[in-house]
Scaffold this motif. Structure first.
Motif, PDB file in Angstrom:
ATOM      1  N   GLY A 137      -2.153 -12.310  -1.795  1.00 50.50           N
ATOM      2  CA  GLY A 137      -3.337 -12.698  -1.040  1.00 50.50           C
ATOM      3  C   GLY A 137      -4.279 -11.563  -0.722  1.00 50.50           C
ATOM      4  N   PHE A 138      -3.988 -10.367  -1.187  1.00 46.86           N
ATOM      5  CA  PHE A 138      -4.866  -9.229  -0.922  1.00 46.86           C
ATOM      6  C   PHE A 138      -6.103  -9.293  -1.814  1.00 46.86           C
ATOM      7  CE2 PHE A 138      -0.698  -7.272   0.222  1.00 46.86           C
ATOM      8  CZ  PHE A 138      -0.978  -7.017   1.556  1.00 46.86           C
ATOM      9  N   GLN A 139      -7.183  -8.720  -1.304  1.00 47.82           N
ATOM     10  CA  GLN A 139      -8.372  -8.520  -2.122  1.00 47.82           C
ATOM     11  C   GLN A 139      -8.263  -7.145  -2.766  1.00 47.82           C
ATOM     12  OE1 GLN A 139     -12.104  -9.003  -0.105  1.00 47.82           O
ATOM     13  NE2 GLN A 139     -13.304  -8.212  -1.824  1.00 47.82           N
ATOM     14  N   VAL A 140      -8.182  -7.098  -4.077  1.00 48.16           N
ATOM     15  CA  VAL A 140      -8.032  -5.829  -4.790  1.00 48.16           C
ATOM     16  C   VAL A 140      -9.415  -5.257  -5.071  1.00 48.16           C
ATOM     17  CG1 VAL A 140      -7.123  -4.688  -6.834  1.00 48.16           C
ATOM     18  CG2 VAL A 140      -5.874  -6.605  -5.817  1.00 48.16           C
ATOM     19  N   GLY A 141      -9.631  -4.030  -4.640  1.00 51.06           N
ATOM     20  CA  GLY A 141     -10.903  -3.354  -4.867  1.00 51.06           C
ATOM     21  C   GLY A 141     -10.826  -2.466  -6.096  1.00 51.06           C
ATOM     22  N   ARG A 142     -11.146  -1.211  -5.902  1.00 50.97           N
ATOM     23  CA  ARG A 142     -11.207  -0.287  -7.029  1.00 50.97           C
ATOM     24  C   ARG A 142      -9.842   0.173  -7.516  1.00 50.97           C
ATOM     25  NH1 ARG A 142     -14.520   4.092  -3.869  1.00 50.97           N
ATOM     26  NH2 ARG A 142     -13.215   3.122  -2.283  1.00 50.97           N
ATOM     27  N   VAL A 143      -9.744   0.342  -8.804  1.00 55.97           N
ATOM     28  CA  VAL A 143      -8.733   1.214  -9.380  1.00 55.97           C
ATOM     29  C   VAL A 143      -9.470   2.521  -9.650  1.00 55.97           C
ATOM     30  CG1 VAL A 143      -7.182   1.655 -11.297  1.00 55.97           C
ATOM     31  CG2 VAL A 143      -7.440  -0.686 -10.411  1.00 55.97           C
ATOM     32  N   PHE A 144      -9.094   3.592  -8.978  1.00 56.44           N
ATOM     33  CA  PHE A 144      -9.845   4.838  -9.084  1.00 56.44           C
ATOM     34  C   PHE A 144      -9.756   5.396 -10.502  1.00 56.44           C
ATOM     35  CE2 PHE A 144      -9.405   4.359  -4.575  1.00 56.44           C
ATOM     36  CZ  PHE A 144     -10.593   4.863  -4.069  1.00 56.44           C
ATOM     37  N   LYS A 145     -10.751   6.189 -10.855  1.00 62.81           N
ATOM     38  CA  LYS A 145     -10.845   6.721 -12.215  1.00 62.81           C
ATOM     39  C   LYS A 145      -9.582   7.449 -12.640  1.00 62.81           C
ATOM     40  CE  LYS A 145     -15.873   7.517 -12.003  1.00 62.81           C
ATOM     41  NZ  LYS A 145     -16.922   8.571 -12.022  1.00 62.81           N
ATOM     42  N   ASN A 146      -8.918   8.074 -11.674  1.00 63.72           N
ATOM     43  CA  ASN A 146      -7.725   8.855 -12.015  1.00 63.72           C
ATOM     44  C   ASN A 146      -6.508   7.987 -12.311  1.00 63.72           C
ATOM     45  OD1 ASN A 146      -6.953   7.943  -9.484  1.00 63.72           O
ATOM     46  ND2 ASN A 146      -7.135   9.946  -8.502  1.00 63.72           N
ATOM     47  N   LYS A 147      -6.624   6.681 -12.081  1.00 65.26           N
ATOM     48  CA  LYS A 147      -5.514   5.737 -12.261  1.00 65.26           C
ATOM     49  C   LYS A 147      -4.272   6.182 -11.488  1.00 65.26           C
ATOM     50  CE  LYS A 147      -7.053   3.990 -16.742  1.00 65.26           C
ATOM     51  NZ  LYS A 147      -6.737   3.811 -18.177  1.00 65.26           N
ATOM     52  N   MET A 148      -4.539   6.725 -10.298  1.00 63.67           N
ATOM     53  CA  MET A 148      -3.452   7.146  -9.426  1.00 63.67           C
ATOM     54  C   MET A 148      -3.559   6.517  -8.040  1.00 63.67           C
ATOM     55  SD  MET A 148      -1.375   9.001 -11.146  1.00 63.67           S
ATOM     56  CE  MET A 148      -0.391   9.658  -9.820  1.00 63.67           C
ATOM     57  N   ALA A 149      -4.544   5.652  -7.828  1.00 63.67           N
ATOM     58  CA  ALA A 149      -4.699   4.990  -6.523  1.00 63.67           C
ATOM     59  C   ALA A 149      -5.451   3.680  -6.719  1.00 63.67           C
ATOM     60  CB  ALA A 149      -5.435   5.889  -5.540  1.00 63.67           C
ATOM     61  N   ILE A 150      -5.070   2.687  -5.902  1.00 60.97           N
ATOM     62  CA  ILE A 150      -5.697   1.369  -5.935  1.00 60.97           C
ATOM     63  C   ILE A 150      -6.128   1.004  -4.518  1.00 60.97           C
ATOM     64  CG2 ILE A 150      -5.353  -1.089  -6.438  1.00 60.97           C
ATOM     65  CD1 ILE A 150      -3.152  -0.215  -8.426  1.00 60.97           C
ATOM     66  N   GLU A 151      -7.365   0.574  -4.386  1.00 58.85           N
ATOM     67  CA  GLU A 151      -7.875   0.136  -3.093  1.00 58.85           C
ATOM     68  C   GLU A 151      -7.637  -1.365  -2.940  1.00 58.85           C
ATOM     69  OE1 GLU A 151     -12.147   0.093  -0.685  1.00 58.85           O
ATOM     70  OE2 GLU A 151     -12.086   0.141  -2.876  1.00 58.85           O
ATOM     71  N   PHE A 152      -7.164  -1.782  -1.765  1.00 57.72           N
ATOM     72  CA  PHE A 152      -6.984  -3.202  -1.503  1.00 57.72           C
ATOM     73  C   PHE A 152      -7.126  -3.457  -0.004  1.00 57.72           C
ATOM     74  CE2 PHE A 152      -2.894  -1.318  -0.853  1.00 57.72           C
ATOM     75  CZ  PHE A 152      -2.193  -2.111   0.050  1.00 57.72           C
ATOM     76  N   SER A 153      -7.290  -4.716   0.381  1.00 63.45           N
ATOM     77  CA  SER A 153      -7.470  -5.071   1.790  1.00 63.45           C
ATOM     78  C   SER A 153      -6.932  -6.468   2.031  1.00 63.45           C
ATOM     79  CB  SER A 153      -8.947  -4.981   2.181  1.00 63.45           C
ATOM     80  OG  SER A 153      -9.731  -5.871   1.398  1.00 63.45           O
ATOM     81  N   GLY A 154      -6.705  -6.794   3.300  1.00 62.93           N
ATOM     82  CA  GLY A 154      -6.190  -8.107   3.667  1.00 62.93           C
ATOM     83  C   GLY A 154      -6.067  -8.212   5.171  1.00 62.93           C
ATOM     84  N   THR A 155      -4.976  -8.773   5.631  1.00 62.01           N
ATOM     85  CA  THR A 155      -4.706  -8.894   7.058  1.00 62.01           C
ATOM     86  C   THR A 155      -3.364  -8.250   7.370  1.00 62.01           C
ATOM     87  OG1 THR A 155      -3.528 -11.005   6.876  1.00 62.01           O
ATOM     88  CG2 THR A 155      -5.948 -11.088   7.118  1.00 62.01           C
ATOM     89  N   THR A 156      -3.131  -8.038   8.663  1.00 66.62           N
ATOM     90  CA  THR A 156      -1.844  -7.485   9.076  1.00 66.62           C
ATOM     91  C   THR A 156      -0.696  -8.381   8.661  1.00 66.62           C
ATOM     92  OG1 THR A 156      -2.852  -6.339  10.955  1.00 66.62           O
ATOM     93  CG2 THR A 156      -0.507  -6.781  11.088  1.00 66.62           C
ATOM     94  N   GLY A 157      -0.901  -9.694   8.764  1.00 69.08           N
ATOM     95  CA  GLY A 157       0.144 -10.623   8.364  1.00 69.08           C
ATOM     96  C   GLY A 157       0.483 -10.509   6.893  1.00 69.08           C
ATOM     97  N   GLN A 158      -0.520 -10.337   6.049  1.00 69.95           N
ATOM     98  CA  GLN A 158      -0.265 -10.172   4.621  1.00 69.95           C
ATOM     99  C   GLN A 158       0.490  -8.875   4.343  1.00 69.95           C
ATOM    100  OE1 GLN A 158      -4.365 -10.561   3.424  1.00 69.95           O
ATOM    101  NE2 GLN A 158      -4.085 -12.659   2.686  1.00 69.95           N
ATOM    102  N   VAL A 159       0.154  -7.819   5.080  1.00 73.93           N
ATOM    103  CA  VAL A 159       0.873  -6.551   4.933  1.00 73.93           C
ATOM    104  C   VAL A 159       2.337  -6.739   5.315  1.00 73.93           C
ATOM    105  CG1 VAL A 159       1.100  -4.207   5.844  1.00 73.93           C
ATOM    106  CG2 VAL A 159      -1.165  -5.100   5.264  1.00 73.93           C
ATOM    107  N   ASN A 160       2.577  -7.387   6.460  1.00 81.01           N
ATOM    108  CA  ASN A 160       3.951  -7.608   6.915  1.00 81.01           C
ATOM    109  C   ASN A 160       4.759  -8.378   5.874  1.00 81.01           C
ATOM    110  OD1 ASN A 160       3.177  -6.363   9.289  1.00 81.01           O
ATOM    111  ND2 ASN A 160       2.985  -8.264  10.450  1.00 81.01           N
ATOM    112  N   SER A 161       4.137  -9.428   5.307  1.00 79.63           N
ATOM    113  CA  SER A 161       4.833 -10.292   4.361  1.00 79.63           C
ATOM    114  C   SER A 161       5.065  -9.606   3.023  1.00 79.63           C
ATOM    115  CB  SER A 161       4.029 -11.585   4.157  1.00 79.63           C
ATOM    116  OG  SER A 161       4.605 -12.391   3.151  1.00 79.63           O
ATOM    117  N   ALA A 162       4.027  -8.957   2.502  1.00 79.47           N
ATOM    118  CA  ALA A 162       4.126  -8.368   1.165  1.00 79.47           C
ATOM    119  C   ALA A 162       5.063  -7.174   1.118  1.00 79.47           C
ATOM    120  CB  ALA A 162       2.739  -7.953   0.682  1.00 79.47           C
ATOM    121  N   PHE A 163       5.090  -6.379   2.192  1.00 79.59           N
ATOM    122  CA  PHE A 163       5.830  -5.123   2.160  1.00 79.59           C
ATOM    123  C   PHE A 163       7.044  -5.121   3.086  1.00 79.59           C
ATOM    124  CE2 PHE A 163       1.282  -3.841   1.330  1.00 79.59           C
ATOM    125  CZ  PHE A 163       1.435  -3.847  -0.047  1.00 79.59           C
ATOM    126  N   ARG A 164       7.394  -6.303   3.633  1.00 82.36           N
ATOM    127  CA  ARG A 164       8.606  -6.469   4.442  1.00 82.36           C
ATOM    128  C   ARG A 164       8.686  -5.431   5.560  1.00 82.36           C
ATOM    129  NH1 ARG A 164       7.939  -9.221  -0.426  1.00 82.36           N
ATOM    130  NH2 ARG A 164       9.682 -10.679  -0.767  1.00 82.36           N
TER     131      ARG A 164
END
Length: 541
Positions: A137-164
């Motif tokens: 359920g996250f909104q995926v933003g940029r994959v940085f040019k270096n292909k070493m980081a990904i930007e994403f956003s959502g809610t606290t509840g989604q963070v709790n659920s996705a990452f236990r």
């Protein structure tokens, strides 16, 4: 919420001096060696792997103020990726070869795209990670040019659920922040390419040791807006810096672009007035806002000083200010840092913030190391501050080690400065000799180095020559010296030995950054195996 890290007020005086010796160098291509996929099989949420040590050290039960409501927007966050062991060995070899005049790779810098092709995560692995984030359920933003980081956003509840895990609110010595209460967990299939997740906006207090003053343009005399015991203040002007450090007139920074990292915007009229006052050429900084504009915060004082002081020593250098707003689960500094290196538009990058290695922990230290390694491969000279907290960096970052309380967190260094891929700059004060005490009745020693009557001429240049230096210590007040109001926290030039900055990407184990080659065999060195800072020091008091 404010950003995670404490700002340093002194970096740019000395750091900008280093820019004068640097000239723009064109990026030159390298042969690409594309990454091999490491995500194997189906991403199964029933089989999980823990991101070890990905909990902020300050997120302790005694500071816990309860769960953050699940509907709270997270703002943007970062999924930090990791390269394979083979890629890391190849990168280490390249960084050494780029500095070796006998190597065919000497000064052949990479572009961000070339860096990604050789040392980033494979496209299929990036797709696997972004697909998982989107499925949660996250909104995926940029994959940085270096292909070493990904930007994403959502809610606290989604963070709790996705990452236990659970996002909690914390309060340490009056400073509030959010952070994950336990180590995140991700599907085991993704573990080979995921290093960590930035799930905190913790930021230690931001003490500012800048002392405001008014400079009379007619007389060249400075009037401090603070307590000056002896009333013998001399403002250090751009012309003074040129005299003290014997900067050649031709070394103007022409052709060099200097980046400044911050979490605040600035009022551009202020550095413009600074340049006008001291007769410096007009040069308006370019402001690059990554995401949401943070506006002008308390850190704008320090950021403005950094921009001004680049102009003081490299008046023809172009300046780019990189800034970003904080969110509920990340800091603007992280995004500003990555953006600057990914844009690859600067030859010199100044980072004037500080936080001790232990406070940054295993979720932030690896990000700093990865960004500075990429900068080195691109030919960007990263200049960092060794810190304002003296040897008690962790105390300064958390509670200011306020007098008369003694430091309790042990010896520590600034995690932004302790990597082997940046130049750490310390702070000095003027030293007028062991018997050259300056008092109101005995200004002779001071007059040996300063032409006090010359303040209104020659661009407010009063310095006569180089002035001996000593380590800066602003933590005391002595009646027989030129001193100001005592600080409310320990202040002194930072430095020492790395202890826990280096993080194993697989186990999360922390250890000292290794000693860089240029520090090996130094007579009288305080460590033979670990990185020591600062590398150089200049006046900043």
């Amino acid at each position: 919420m404010s950003s995670n890290r404490r700002a340093v007020s002194r970096l740019s005086v000395f750091a900008s001096l280093l820019t004068l010796a640097l000239t723009a160098t064109a990026s030159q291509g390298q042969t690409a060696s594309y990454a091999s996929p490491r995500v194997q099989g189906v991403v199964n949420e029933a089989q999980l792997s823990t991101l070890k040590n990905n909990v902020l050290p300050m997120a302790q039960p005694r500071f816990d103020r309860g769960r953050v409501p699940e509907g709270t927007p997270s703002g943007h966050m970062l999924m930090i990726l990791k390269r394979s062991d083979e890629q890391q060995r190849a990168l280490d070899a390249l960084l050494a070869a780029q500095k070796d005049p006998t190597s065919p790779s000497y000064h052949k810098w990479l572009t961000p795209e070339q860096f990604a092709a050789q040392f980033g995560v494979a496209d299929s692995d990036v797709q696997a990670v972004t697909s998982y984030l989107a499925a949660q359920g996250f909104q995926v933003g940029r994959v940085f040019k270096n292909k070493m980081a990904i930007e994403f956003s959502g809610t606290t509840g989604q963070v709790n659920s996705a990452f236990r895990t659970e996002i909690h609110a914390y309060s340490v010595n009056g400073k509030s922040f959010n952070a994950n209460a336990s180590a995140p967990r991700i599907p085991a299939a993704l573990a080979p390419v995921v290093k960590g997740i930035t799930l905190t906006n913790f930021r230690p207090p931001t003490p500012s040791s800048i002392k405001p003053m008014v400079l009379n343009p007619k007389t060249g005399k400075a009037h401090p807006l603070y307590t000056d015991i002896l009333n013998m203040v001399e403002a250090v002007s751009p012309g003074d810096l040129s005299v003290i450090y014997d900067i050649p007139p031709a070394a103007t920074g022409s052709g060099v672009t200097v980046g400044v990292i911050s979490d605040s915007n600035i009022n551009l009229a202020i550095p413009a007035n600074y340049r006008t006052l001291f007769g410096l050429p007009a040069m308006t900084p370019t402001v690059v806002v990554d995401g949401v504009d943070p506006g002008i915060s308390a850190d704008s004082i320090l950021t403005t000083a950094a921009v001004e002081l680049v102009g003081a020593t490299a008046p023809h250098a172009k300046v780019i200010l990189y800034t970003a707003a904080d969110t509920d689960l990340d800091t603007g500094l992280d995004f500003a840092m990555i953006r600057a290196v990914d844009d690859n538009d600067v030859q010199v990058l100044l980072m004037g913030f500080e936080s001790c290695e232990a406070t940054l922990g295993a979720n932030i230290n690896p990000l700093i190391a990865a960004v500075w390694q990429q900068a080195a491969a691109e030919g960007i000279s990263v200049i960092t501050a060794s810190g304002n907290g003296g040897a008690a960096e962790c105390d300064a970052g958390v509670n200011g080690a306020q007098p008369p309380n003694a430091a309790t967190q042990g010896l520590a260094v600034n995690g932004y400065a302790s990597t082997p891929w940046d130049t750490a700059v310390g702070t000095t004060d003027f030293f007028y000799g062991p018997t050259g005490t300056v008092t109101a009745a005995n200004p002779t020693v001071l007059l040996q180095y300063w032409n006090i009557a010359n303040g209104g001429t020659a661009g407010f240049t009063s310095a006569r020559s180089y002035i001996p230096e000593q380590p800066w210590n602003g933590s005391y007040q002595a009646n027989n010296q030129i001193t100001f109001e005592p600080p409310t926290f320990v202040q002194g030039s930072g430095g020492g030995v790395s202890t826990v900055g280096n993080t194993d990407p697989d186990t999360g184990a922390q250890s000292p950054y290794p000693q860089p080659s240029y520090q090996a065999g130094v007579a009288g060195g305080i460590s033979t195996t670990a990185r020591v800072i600062p590398d150089v020091s200049f006046f900043g008091a």
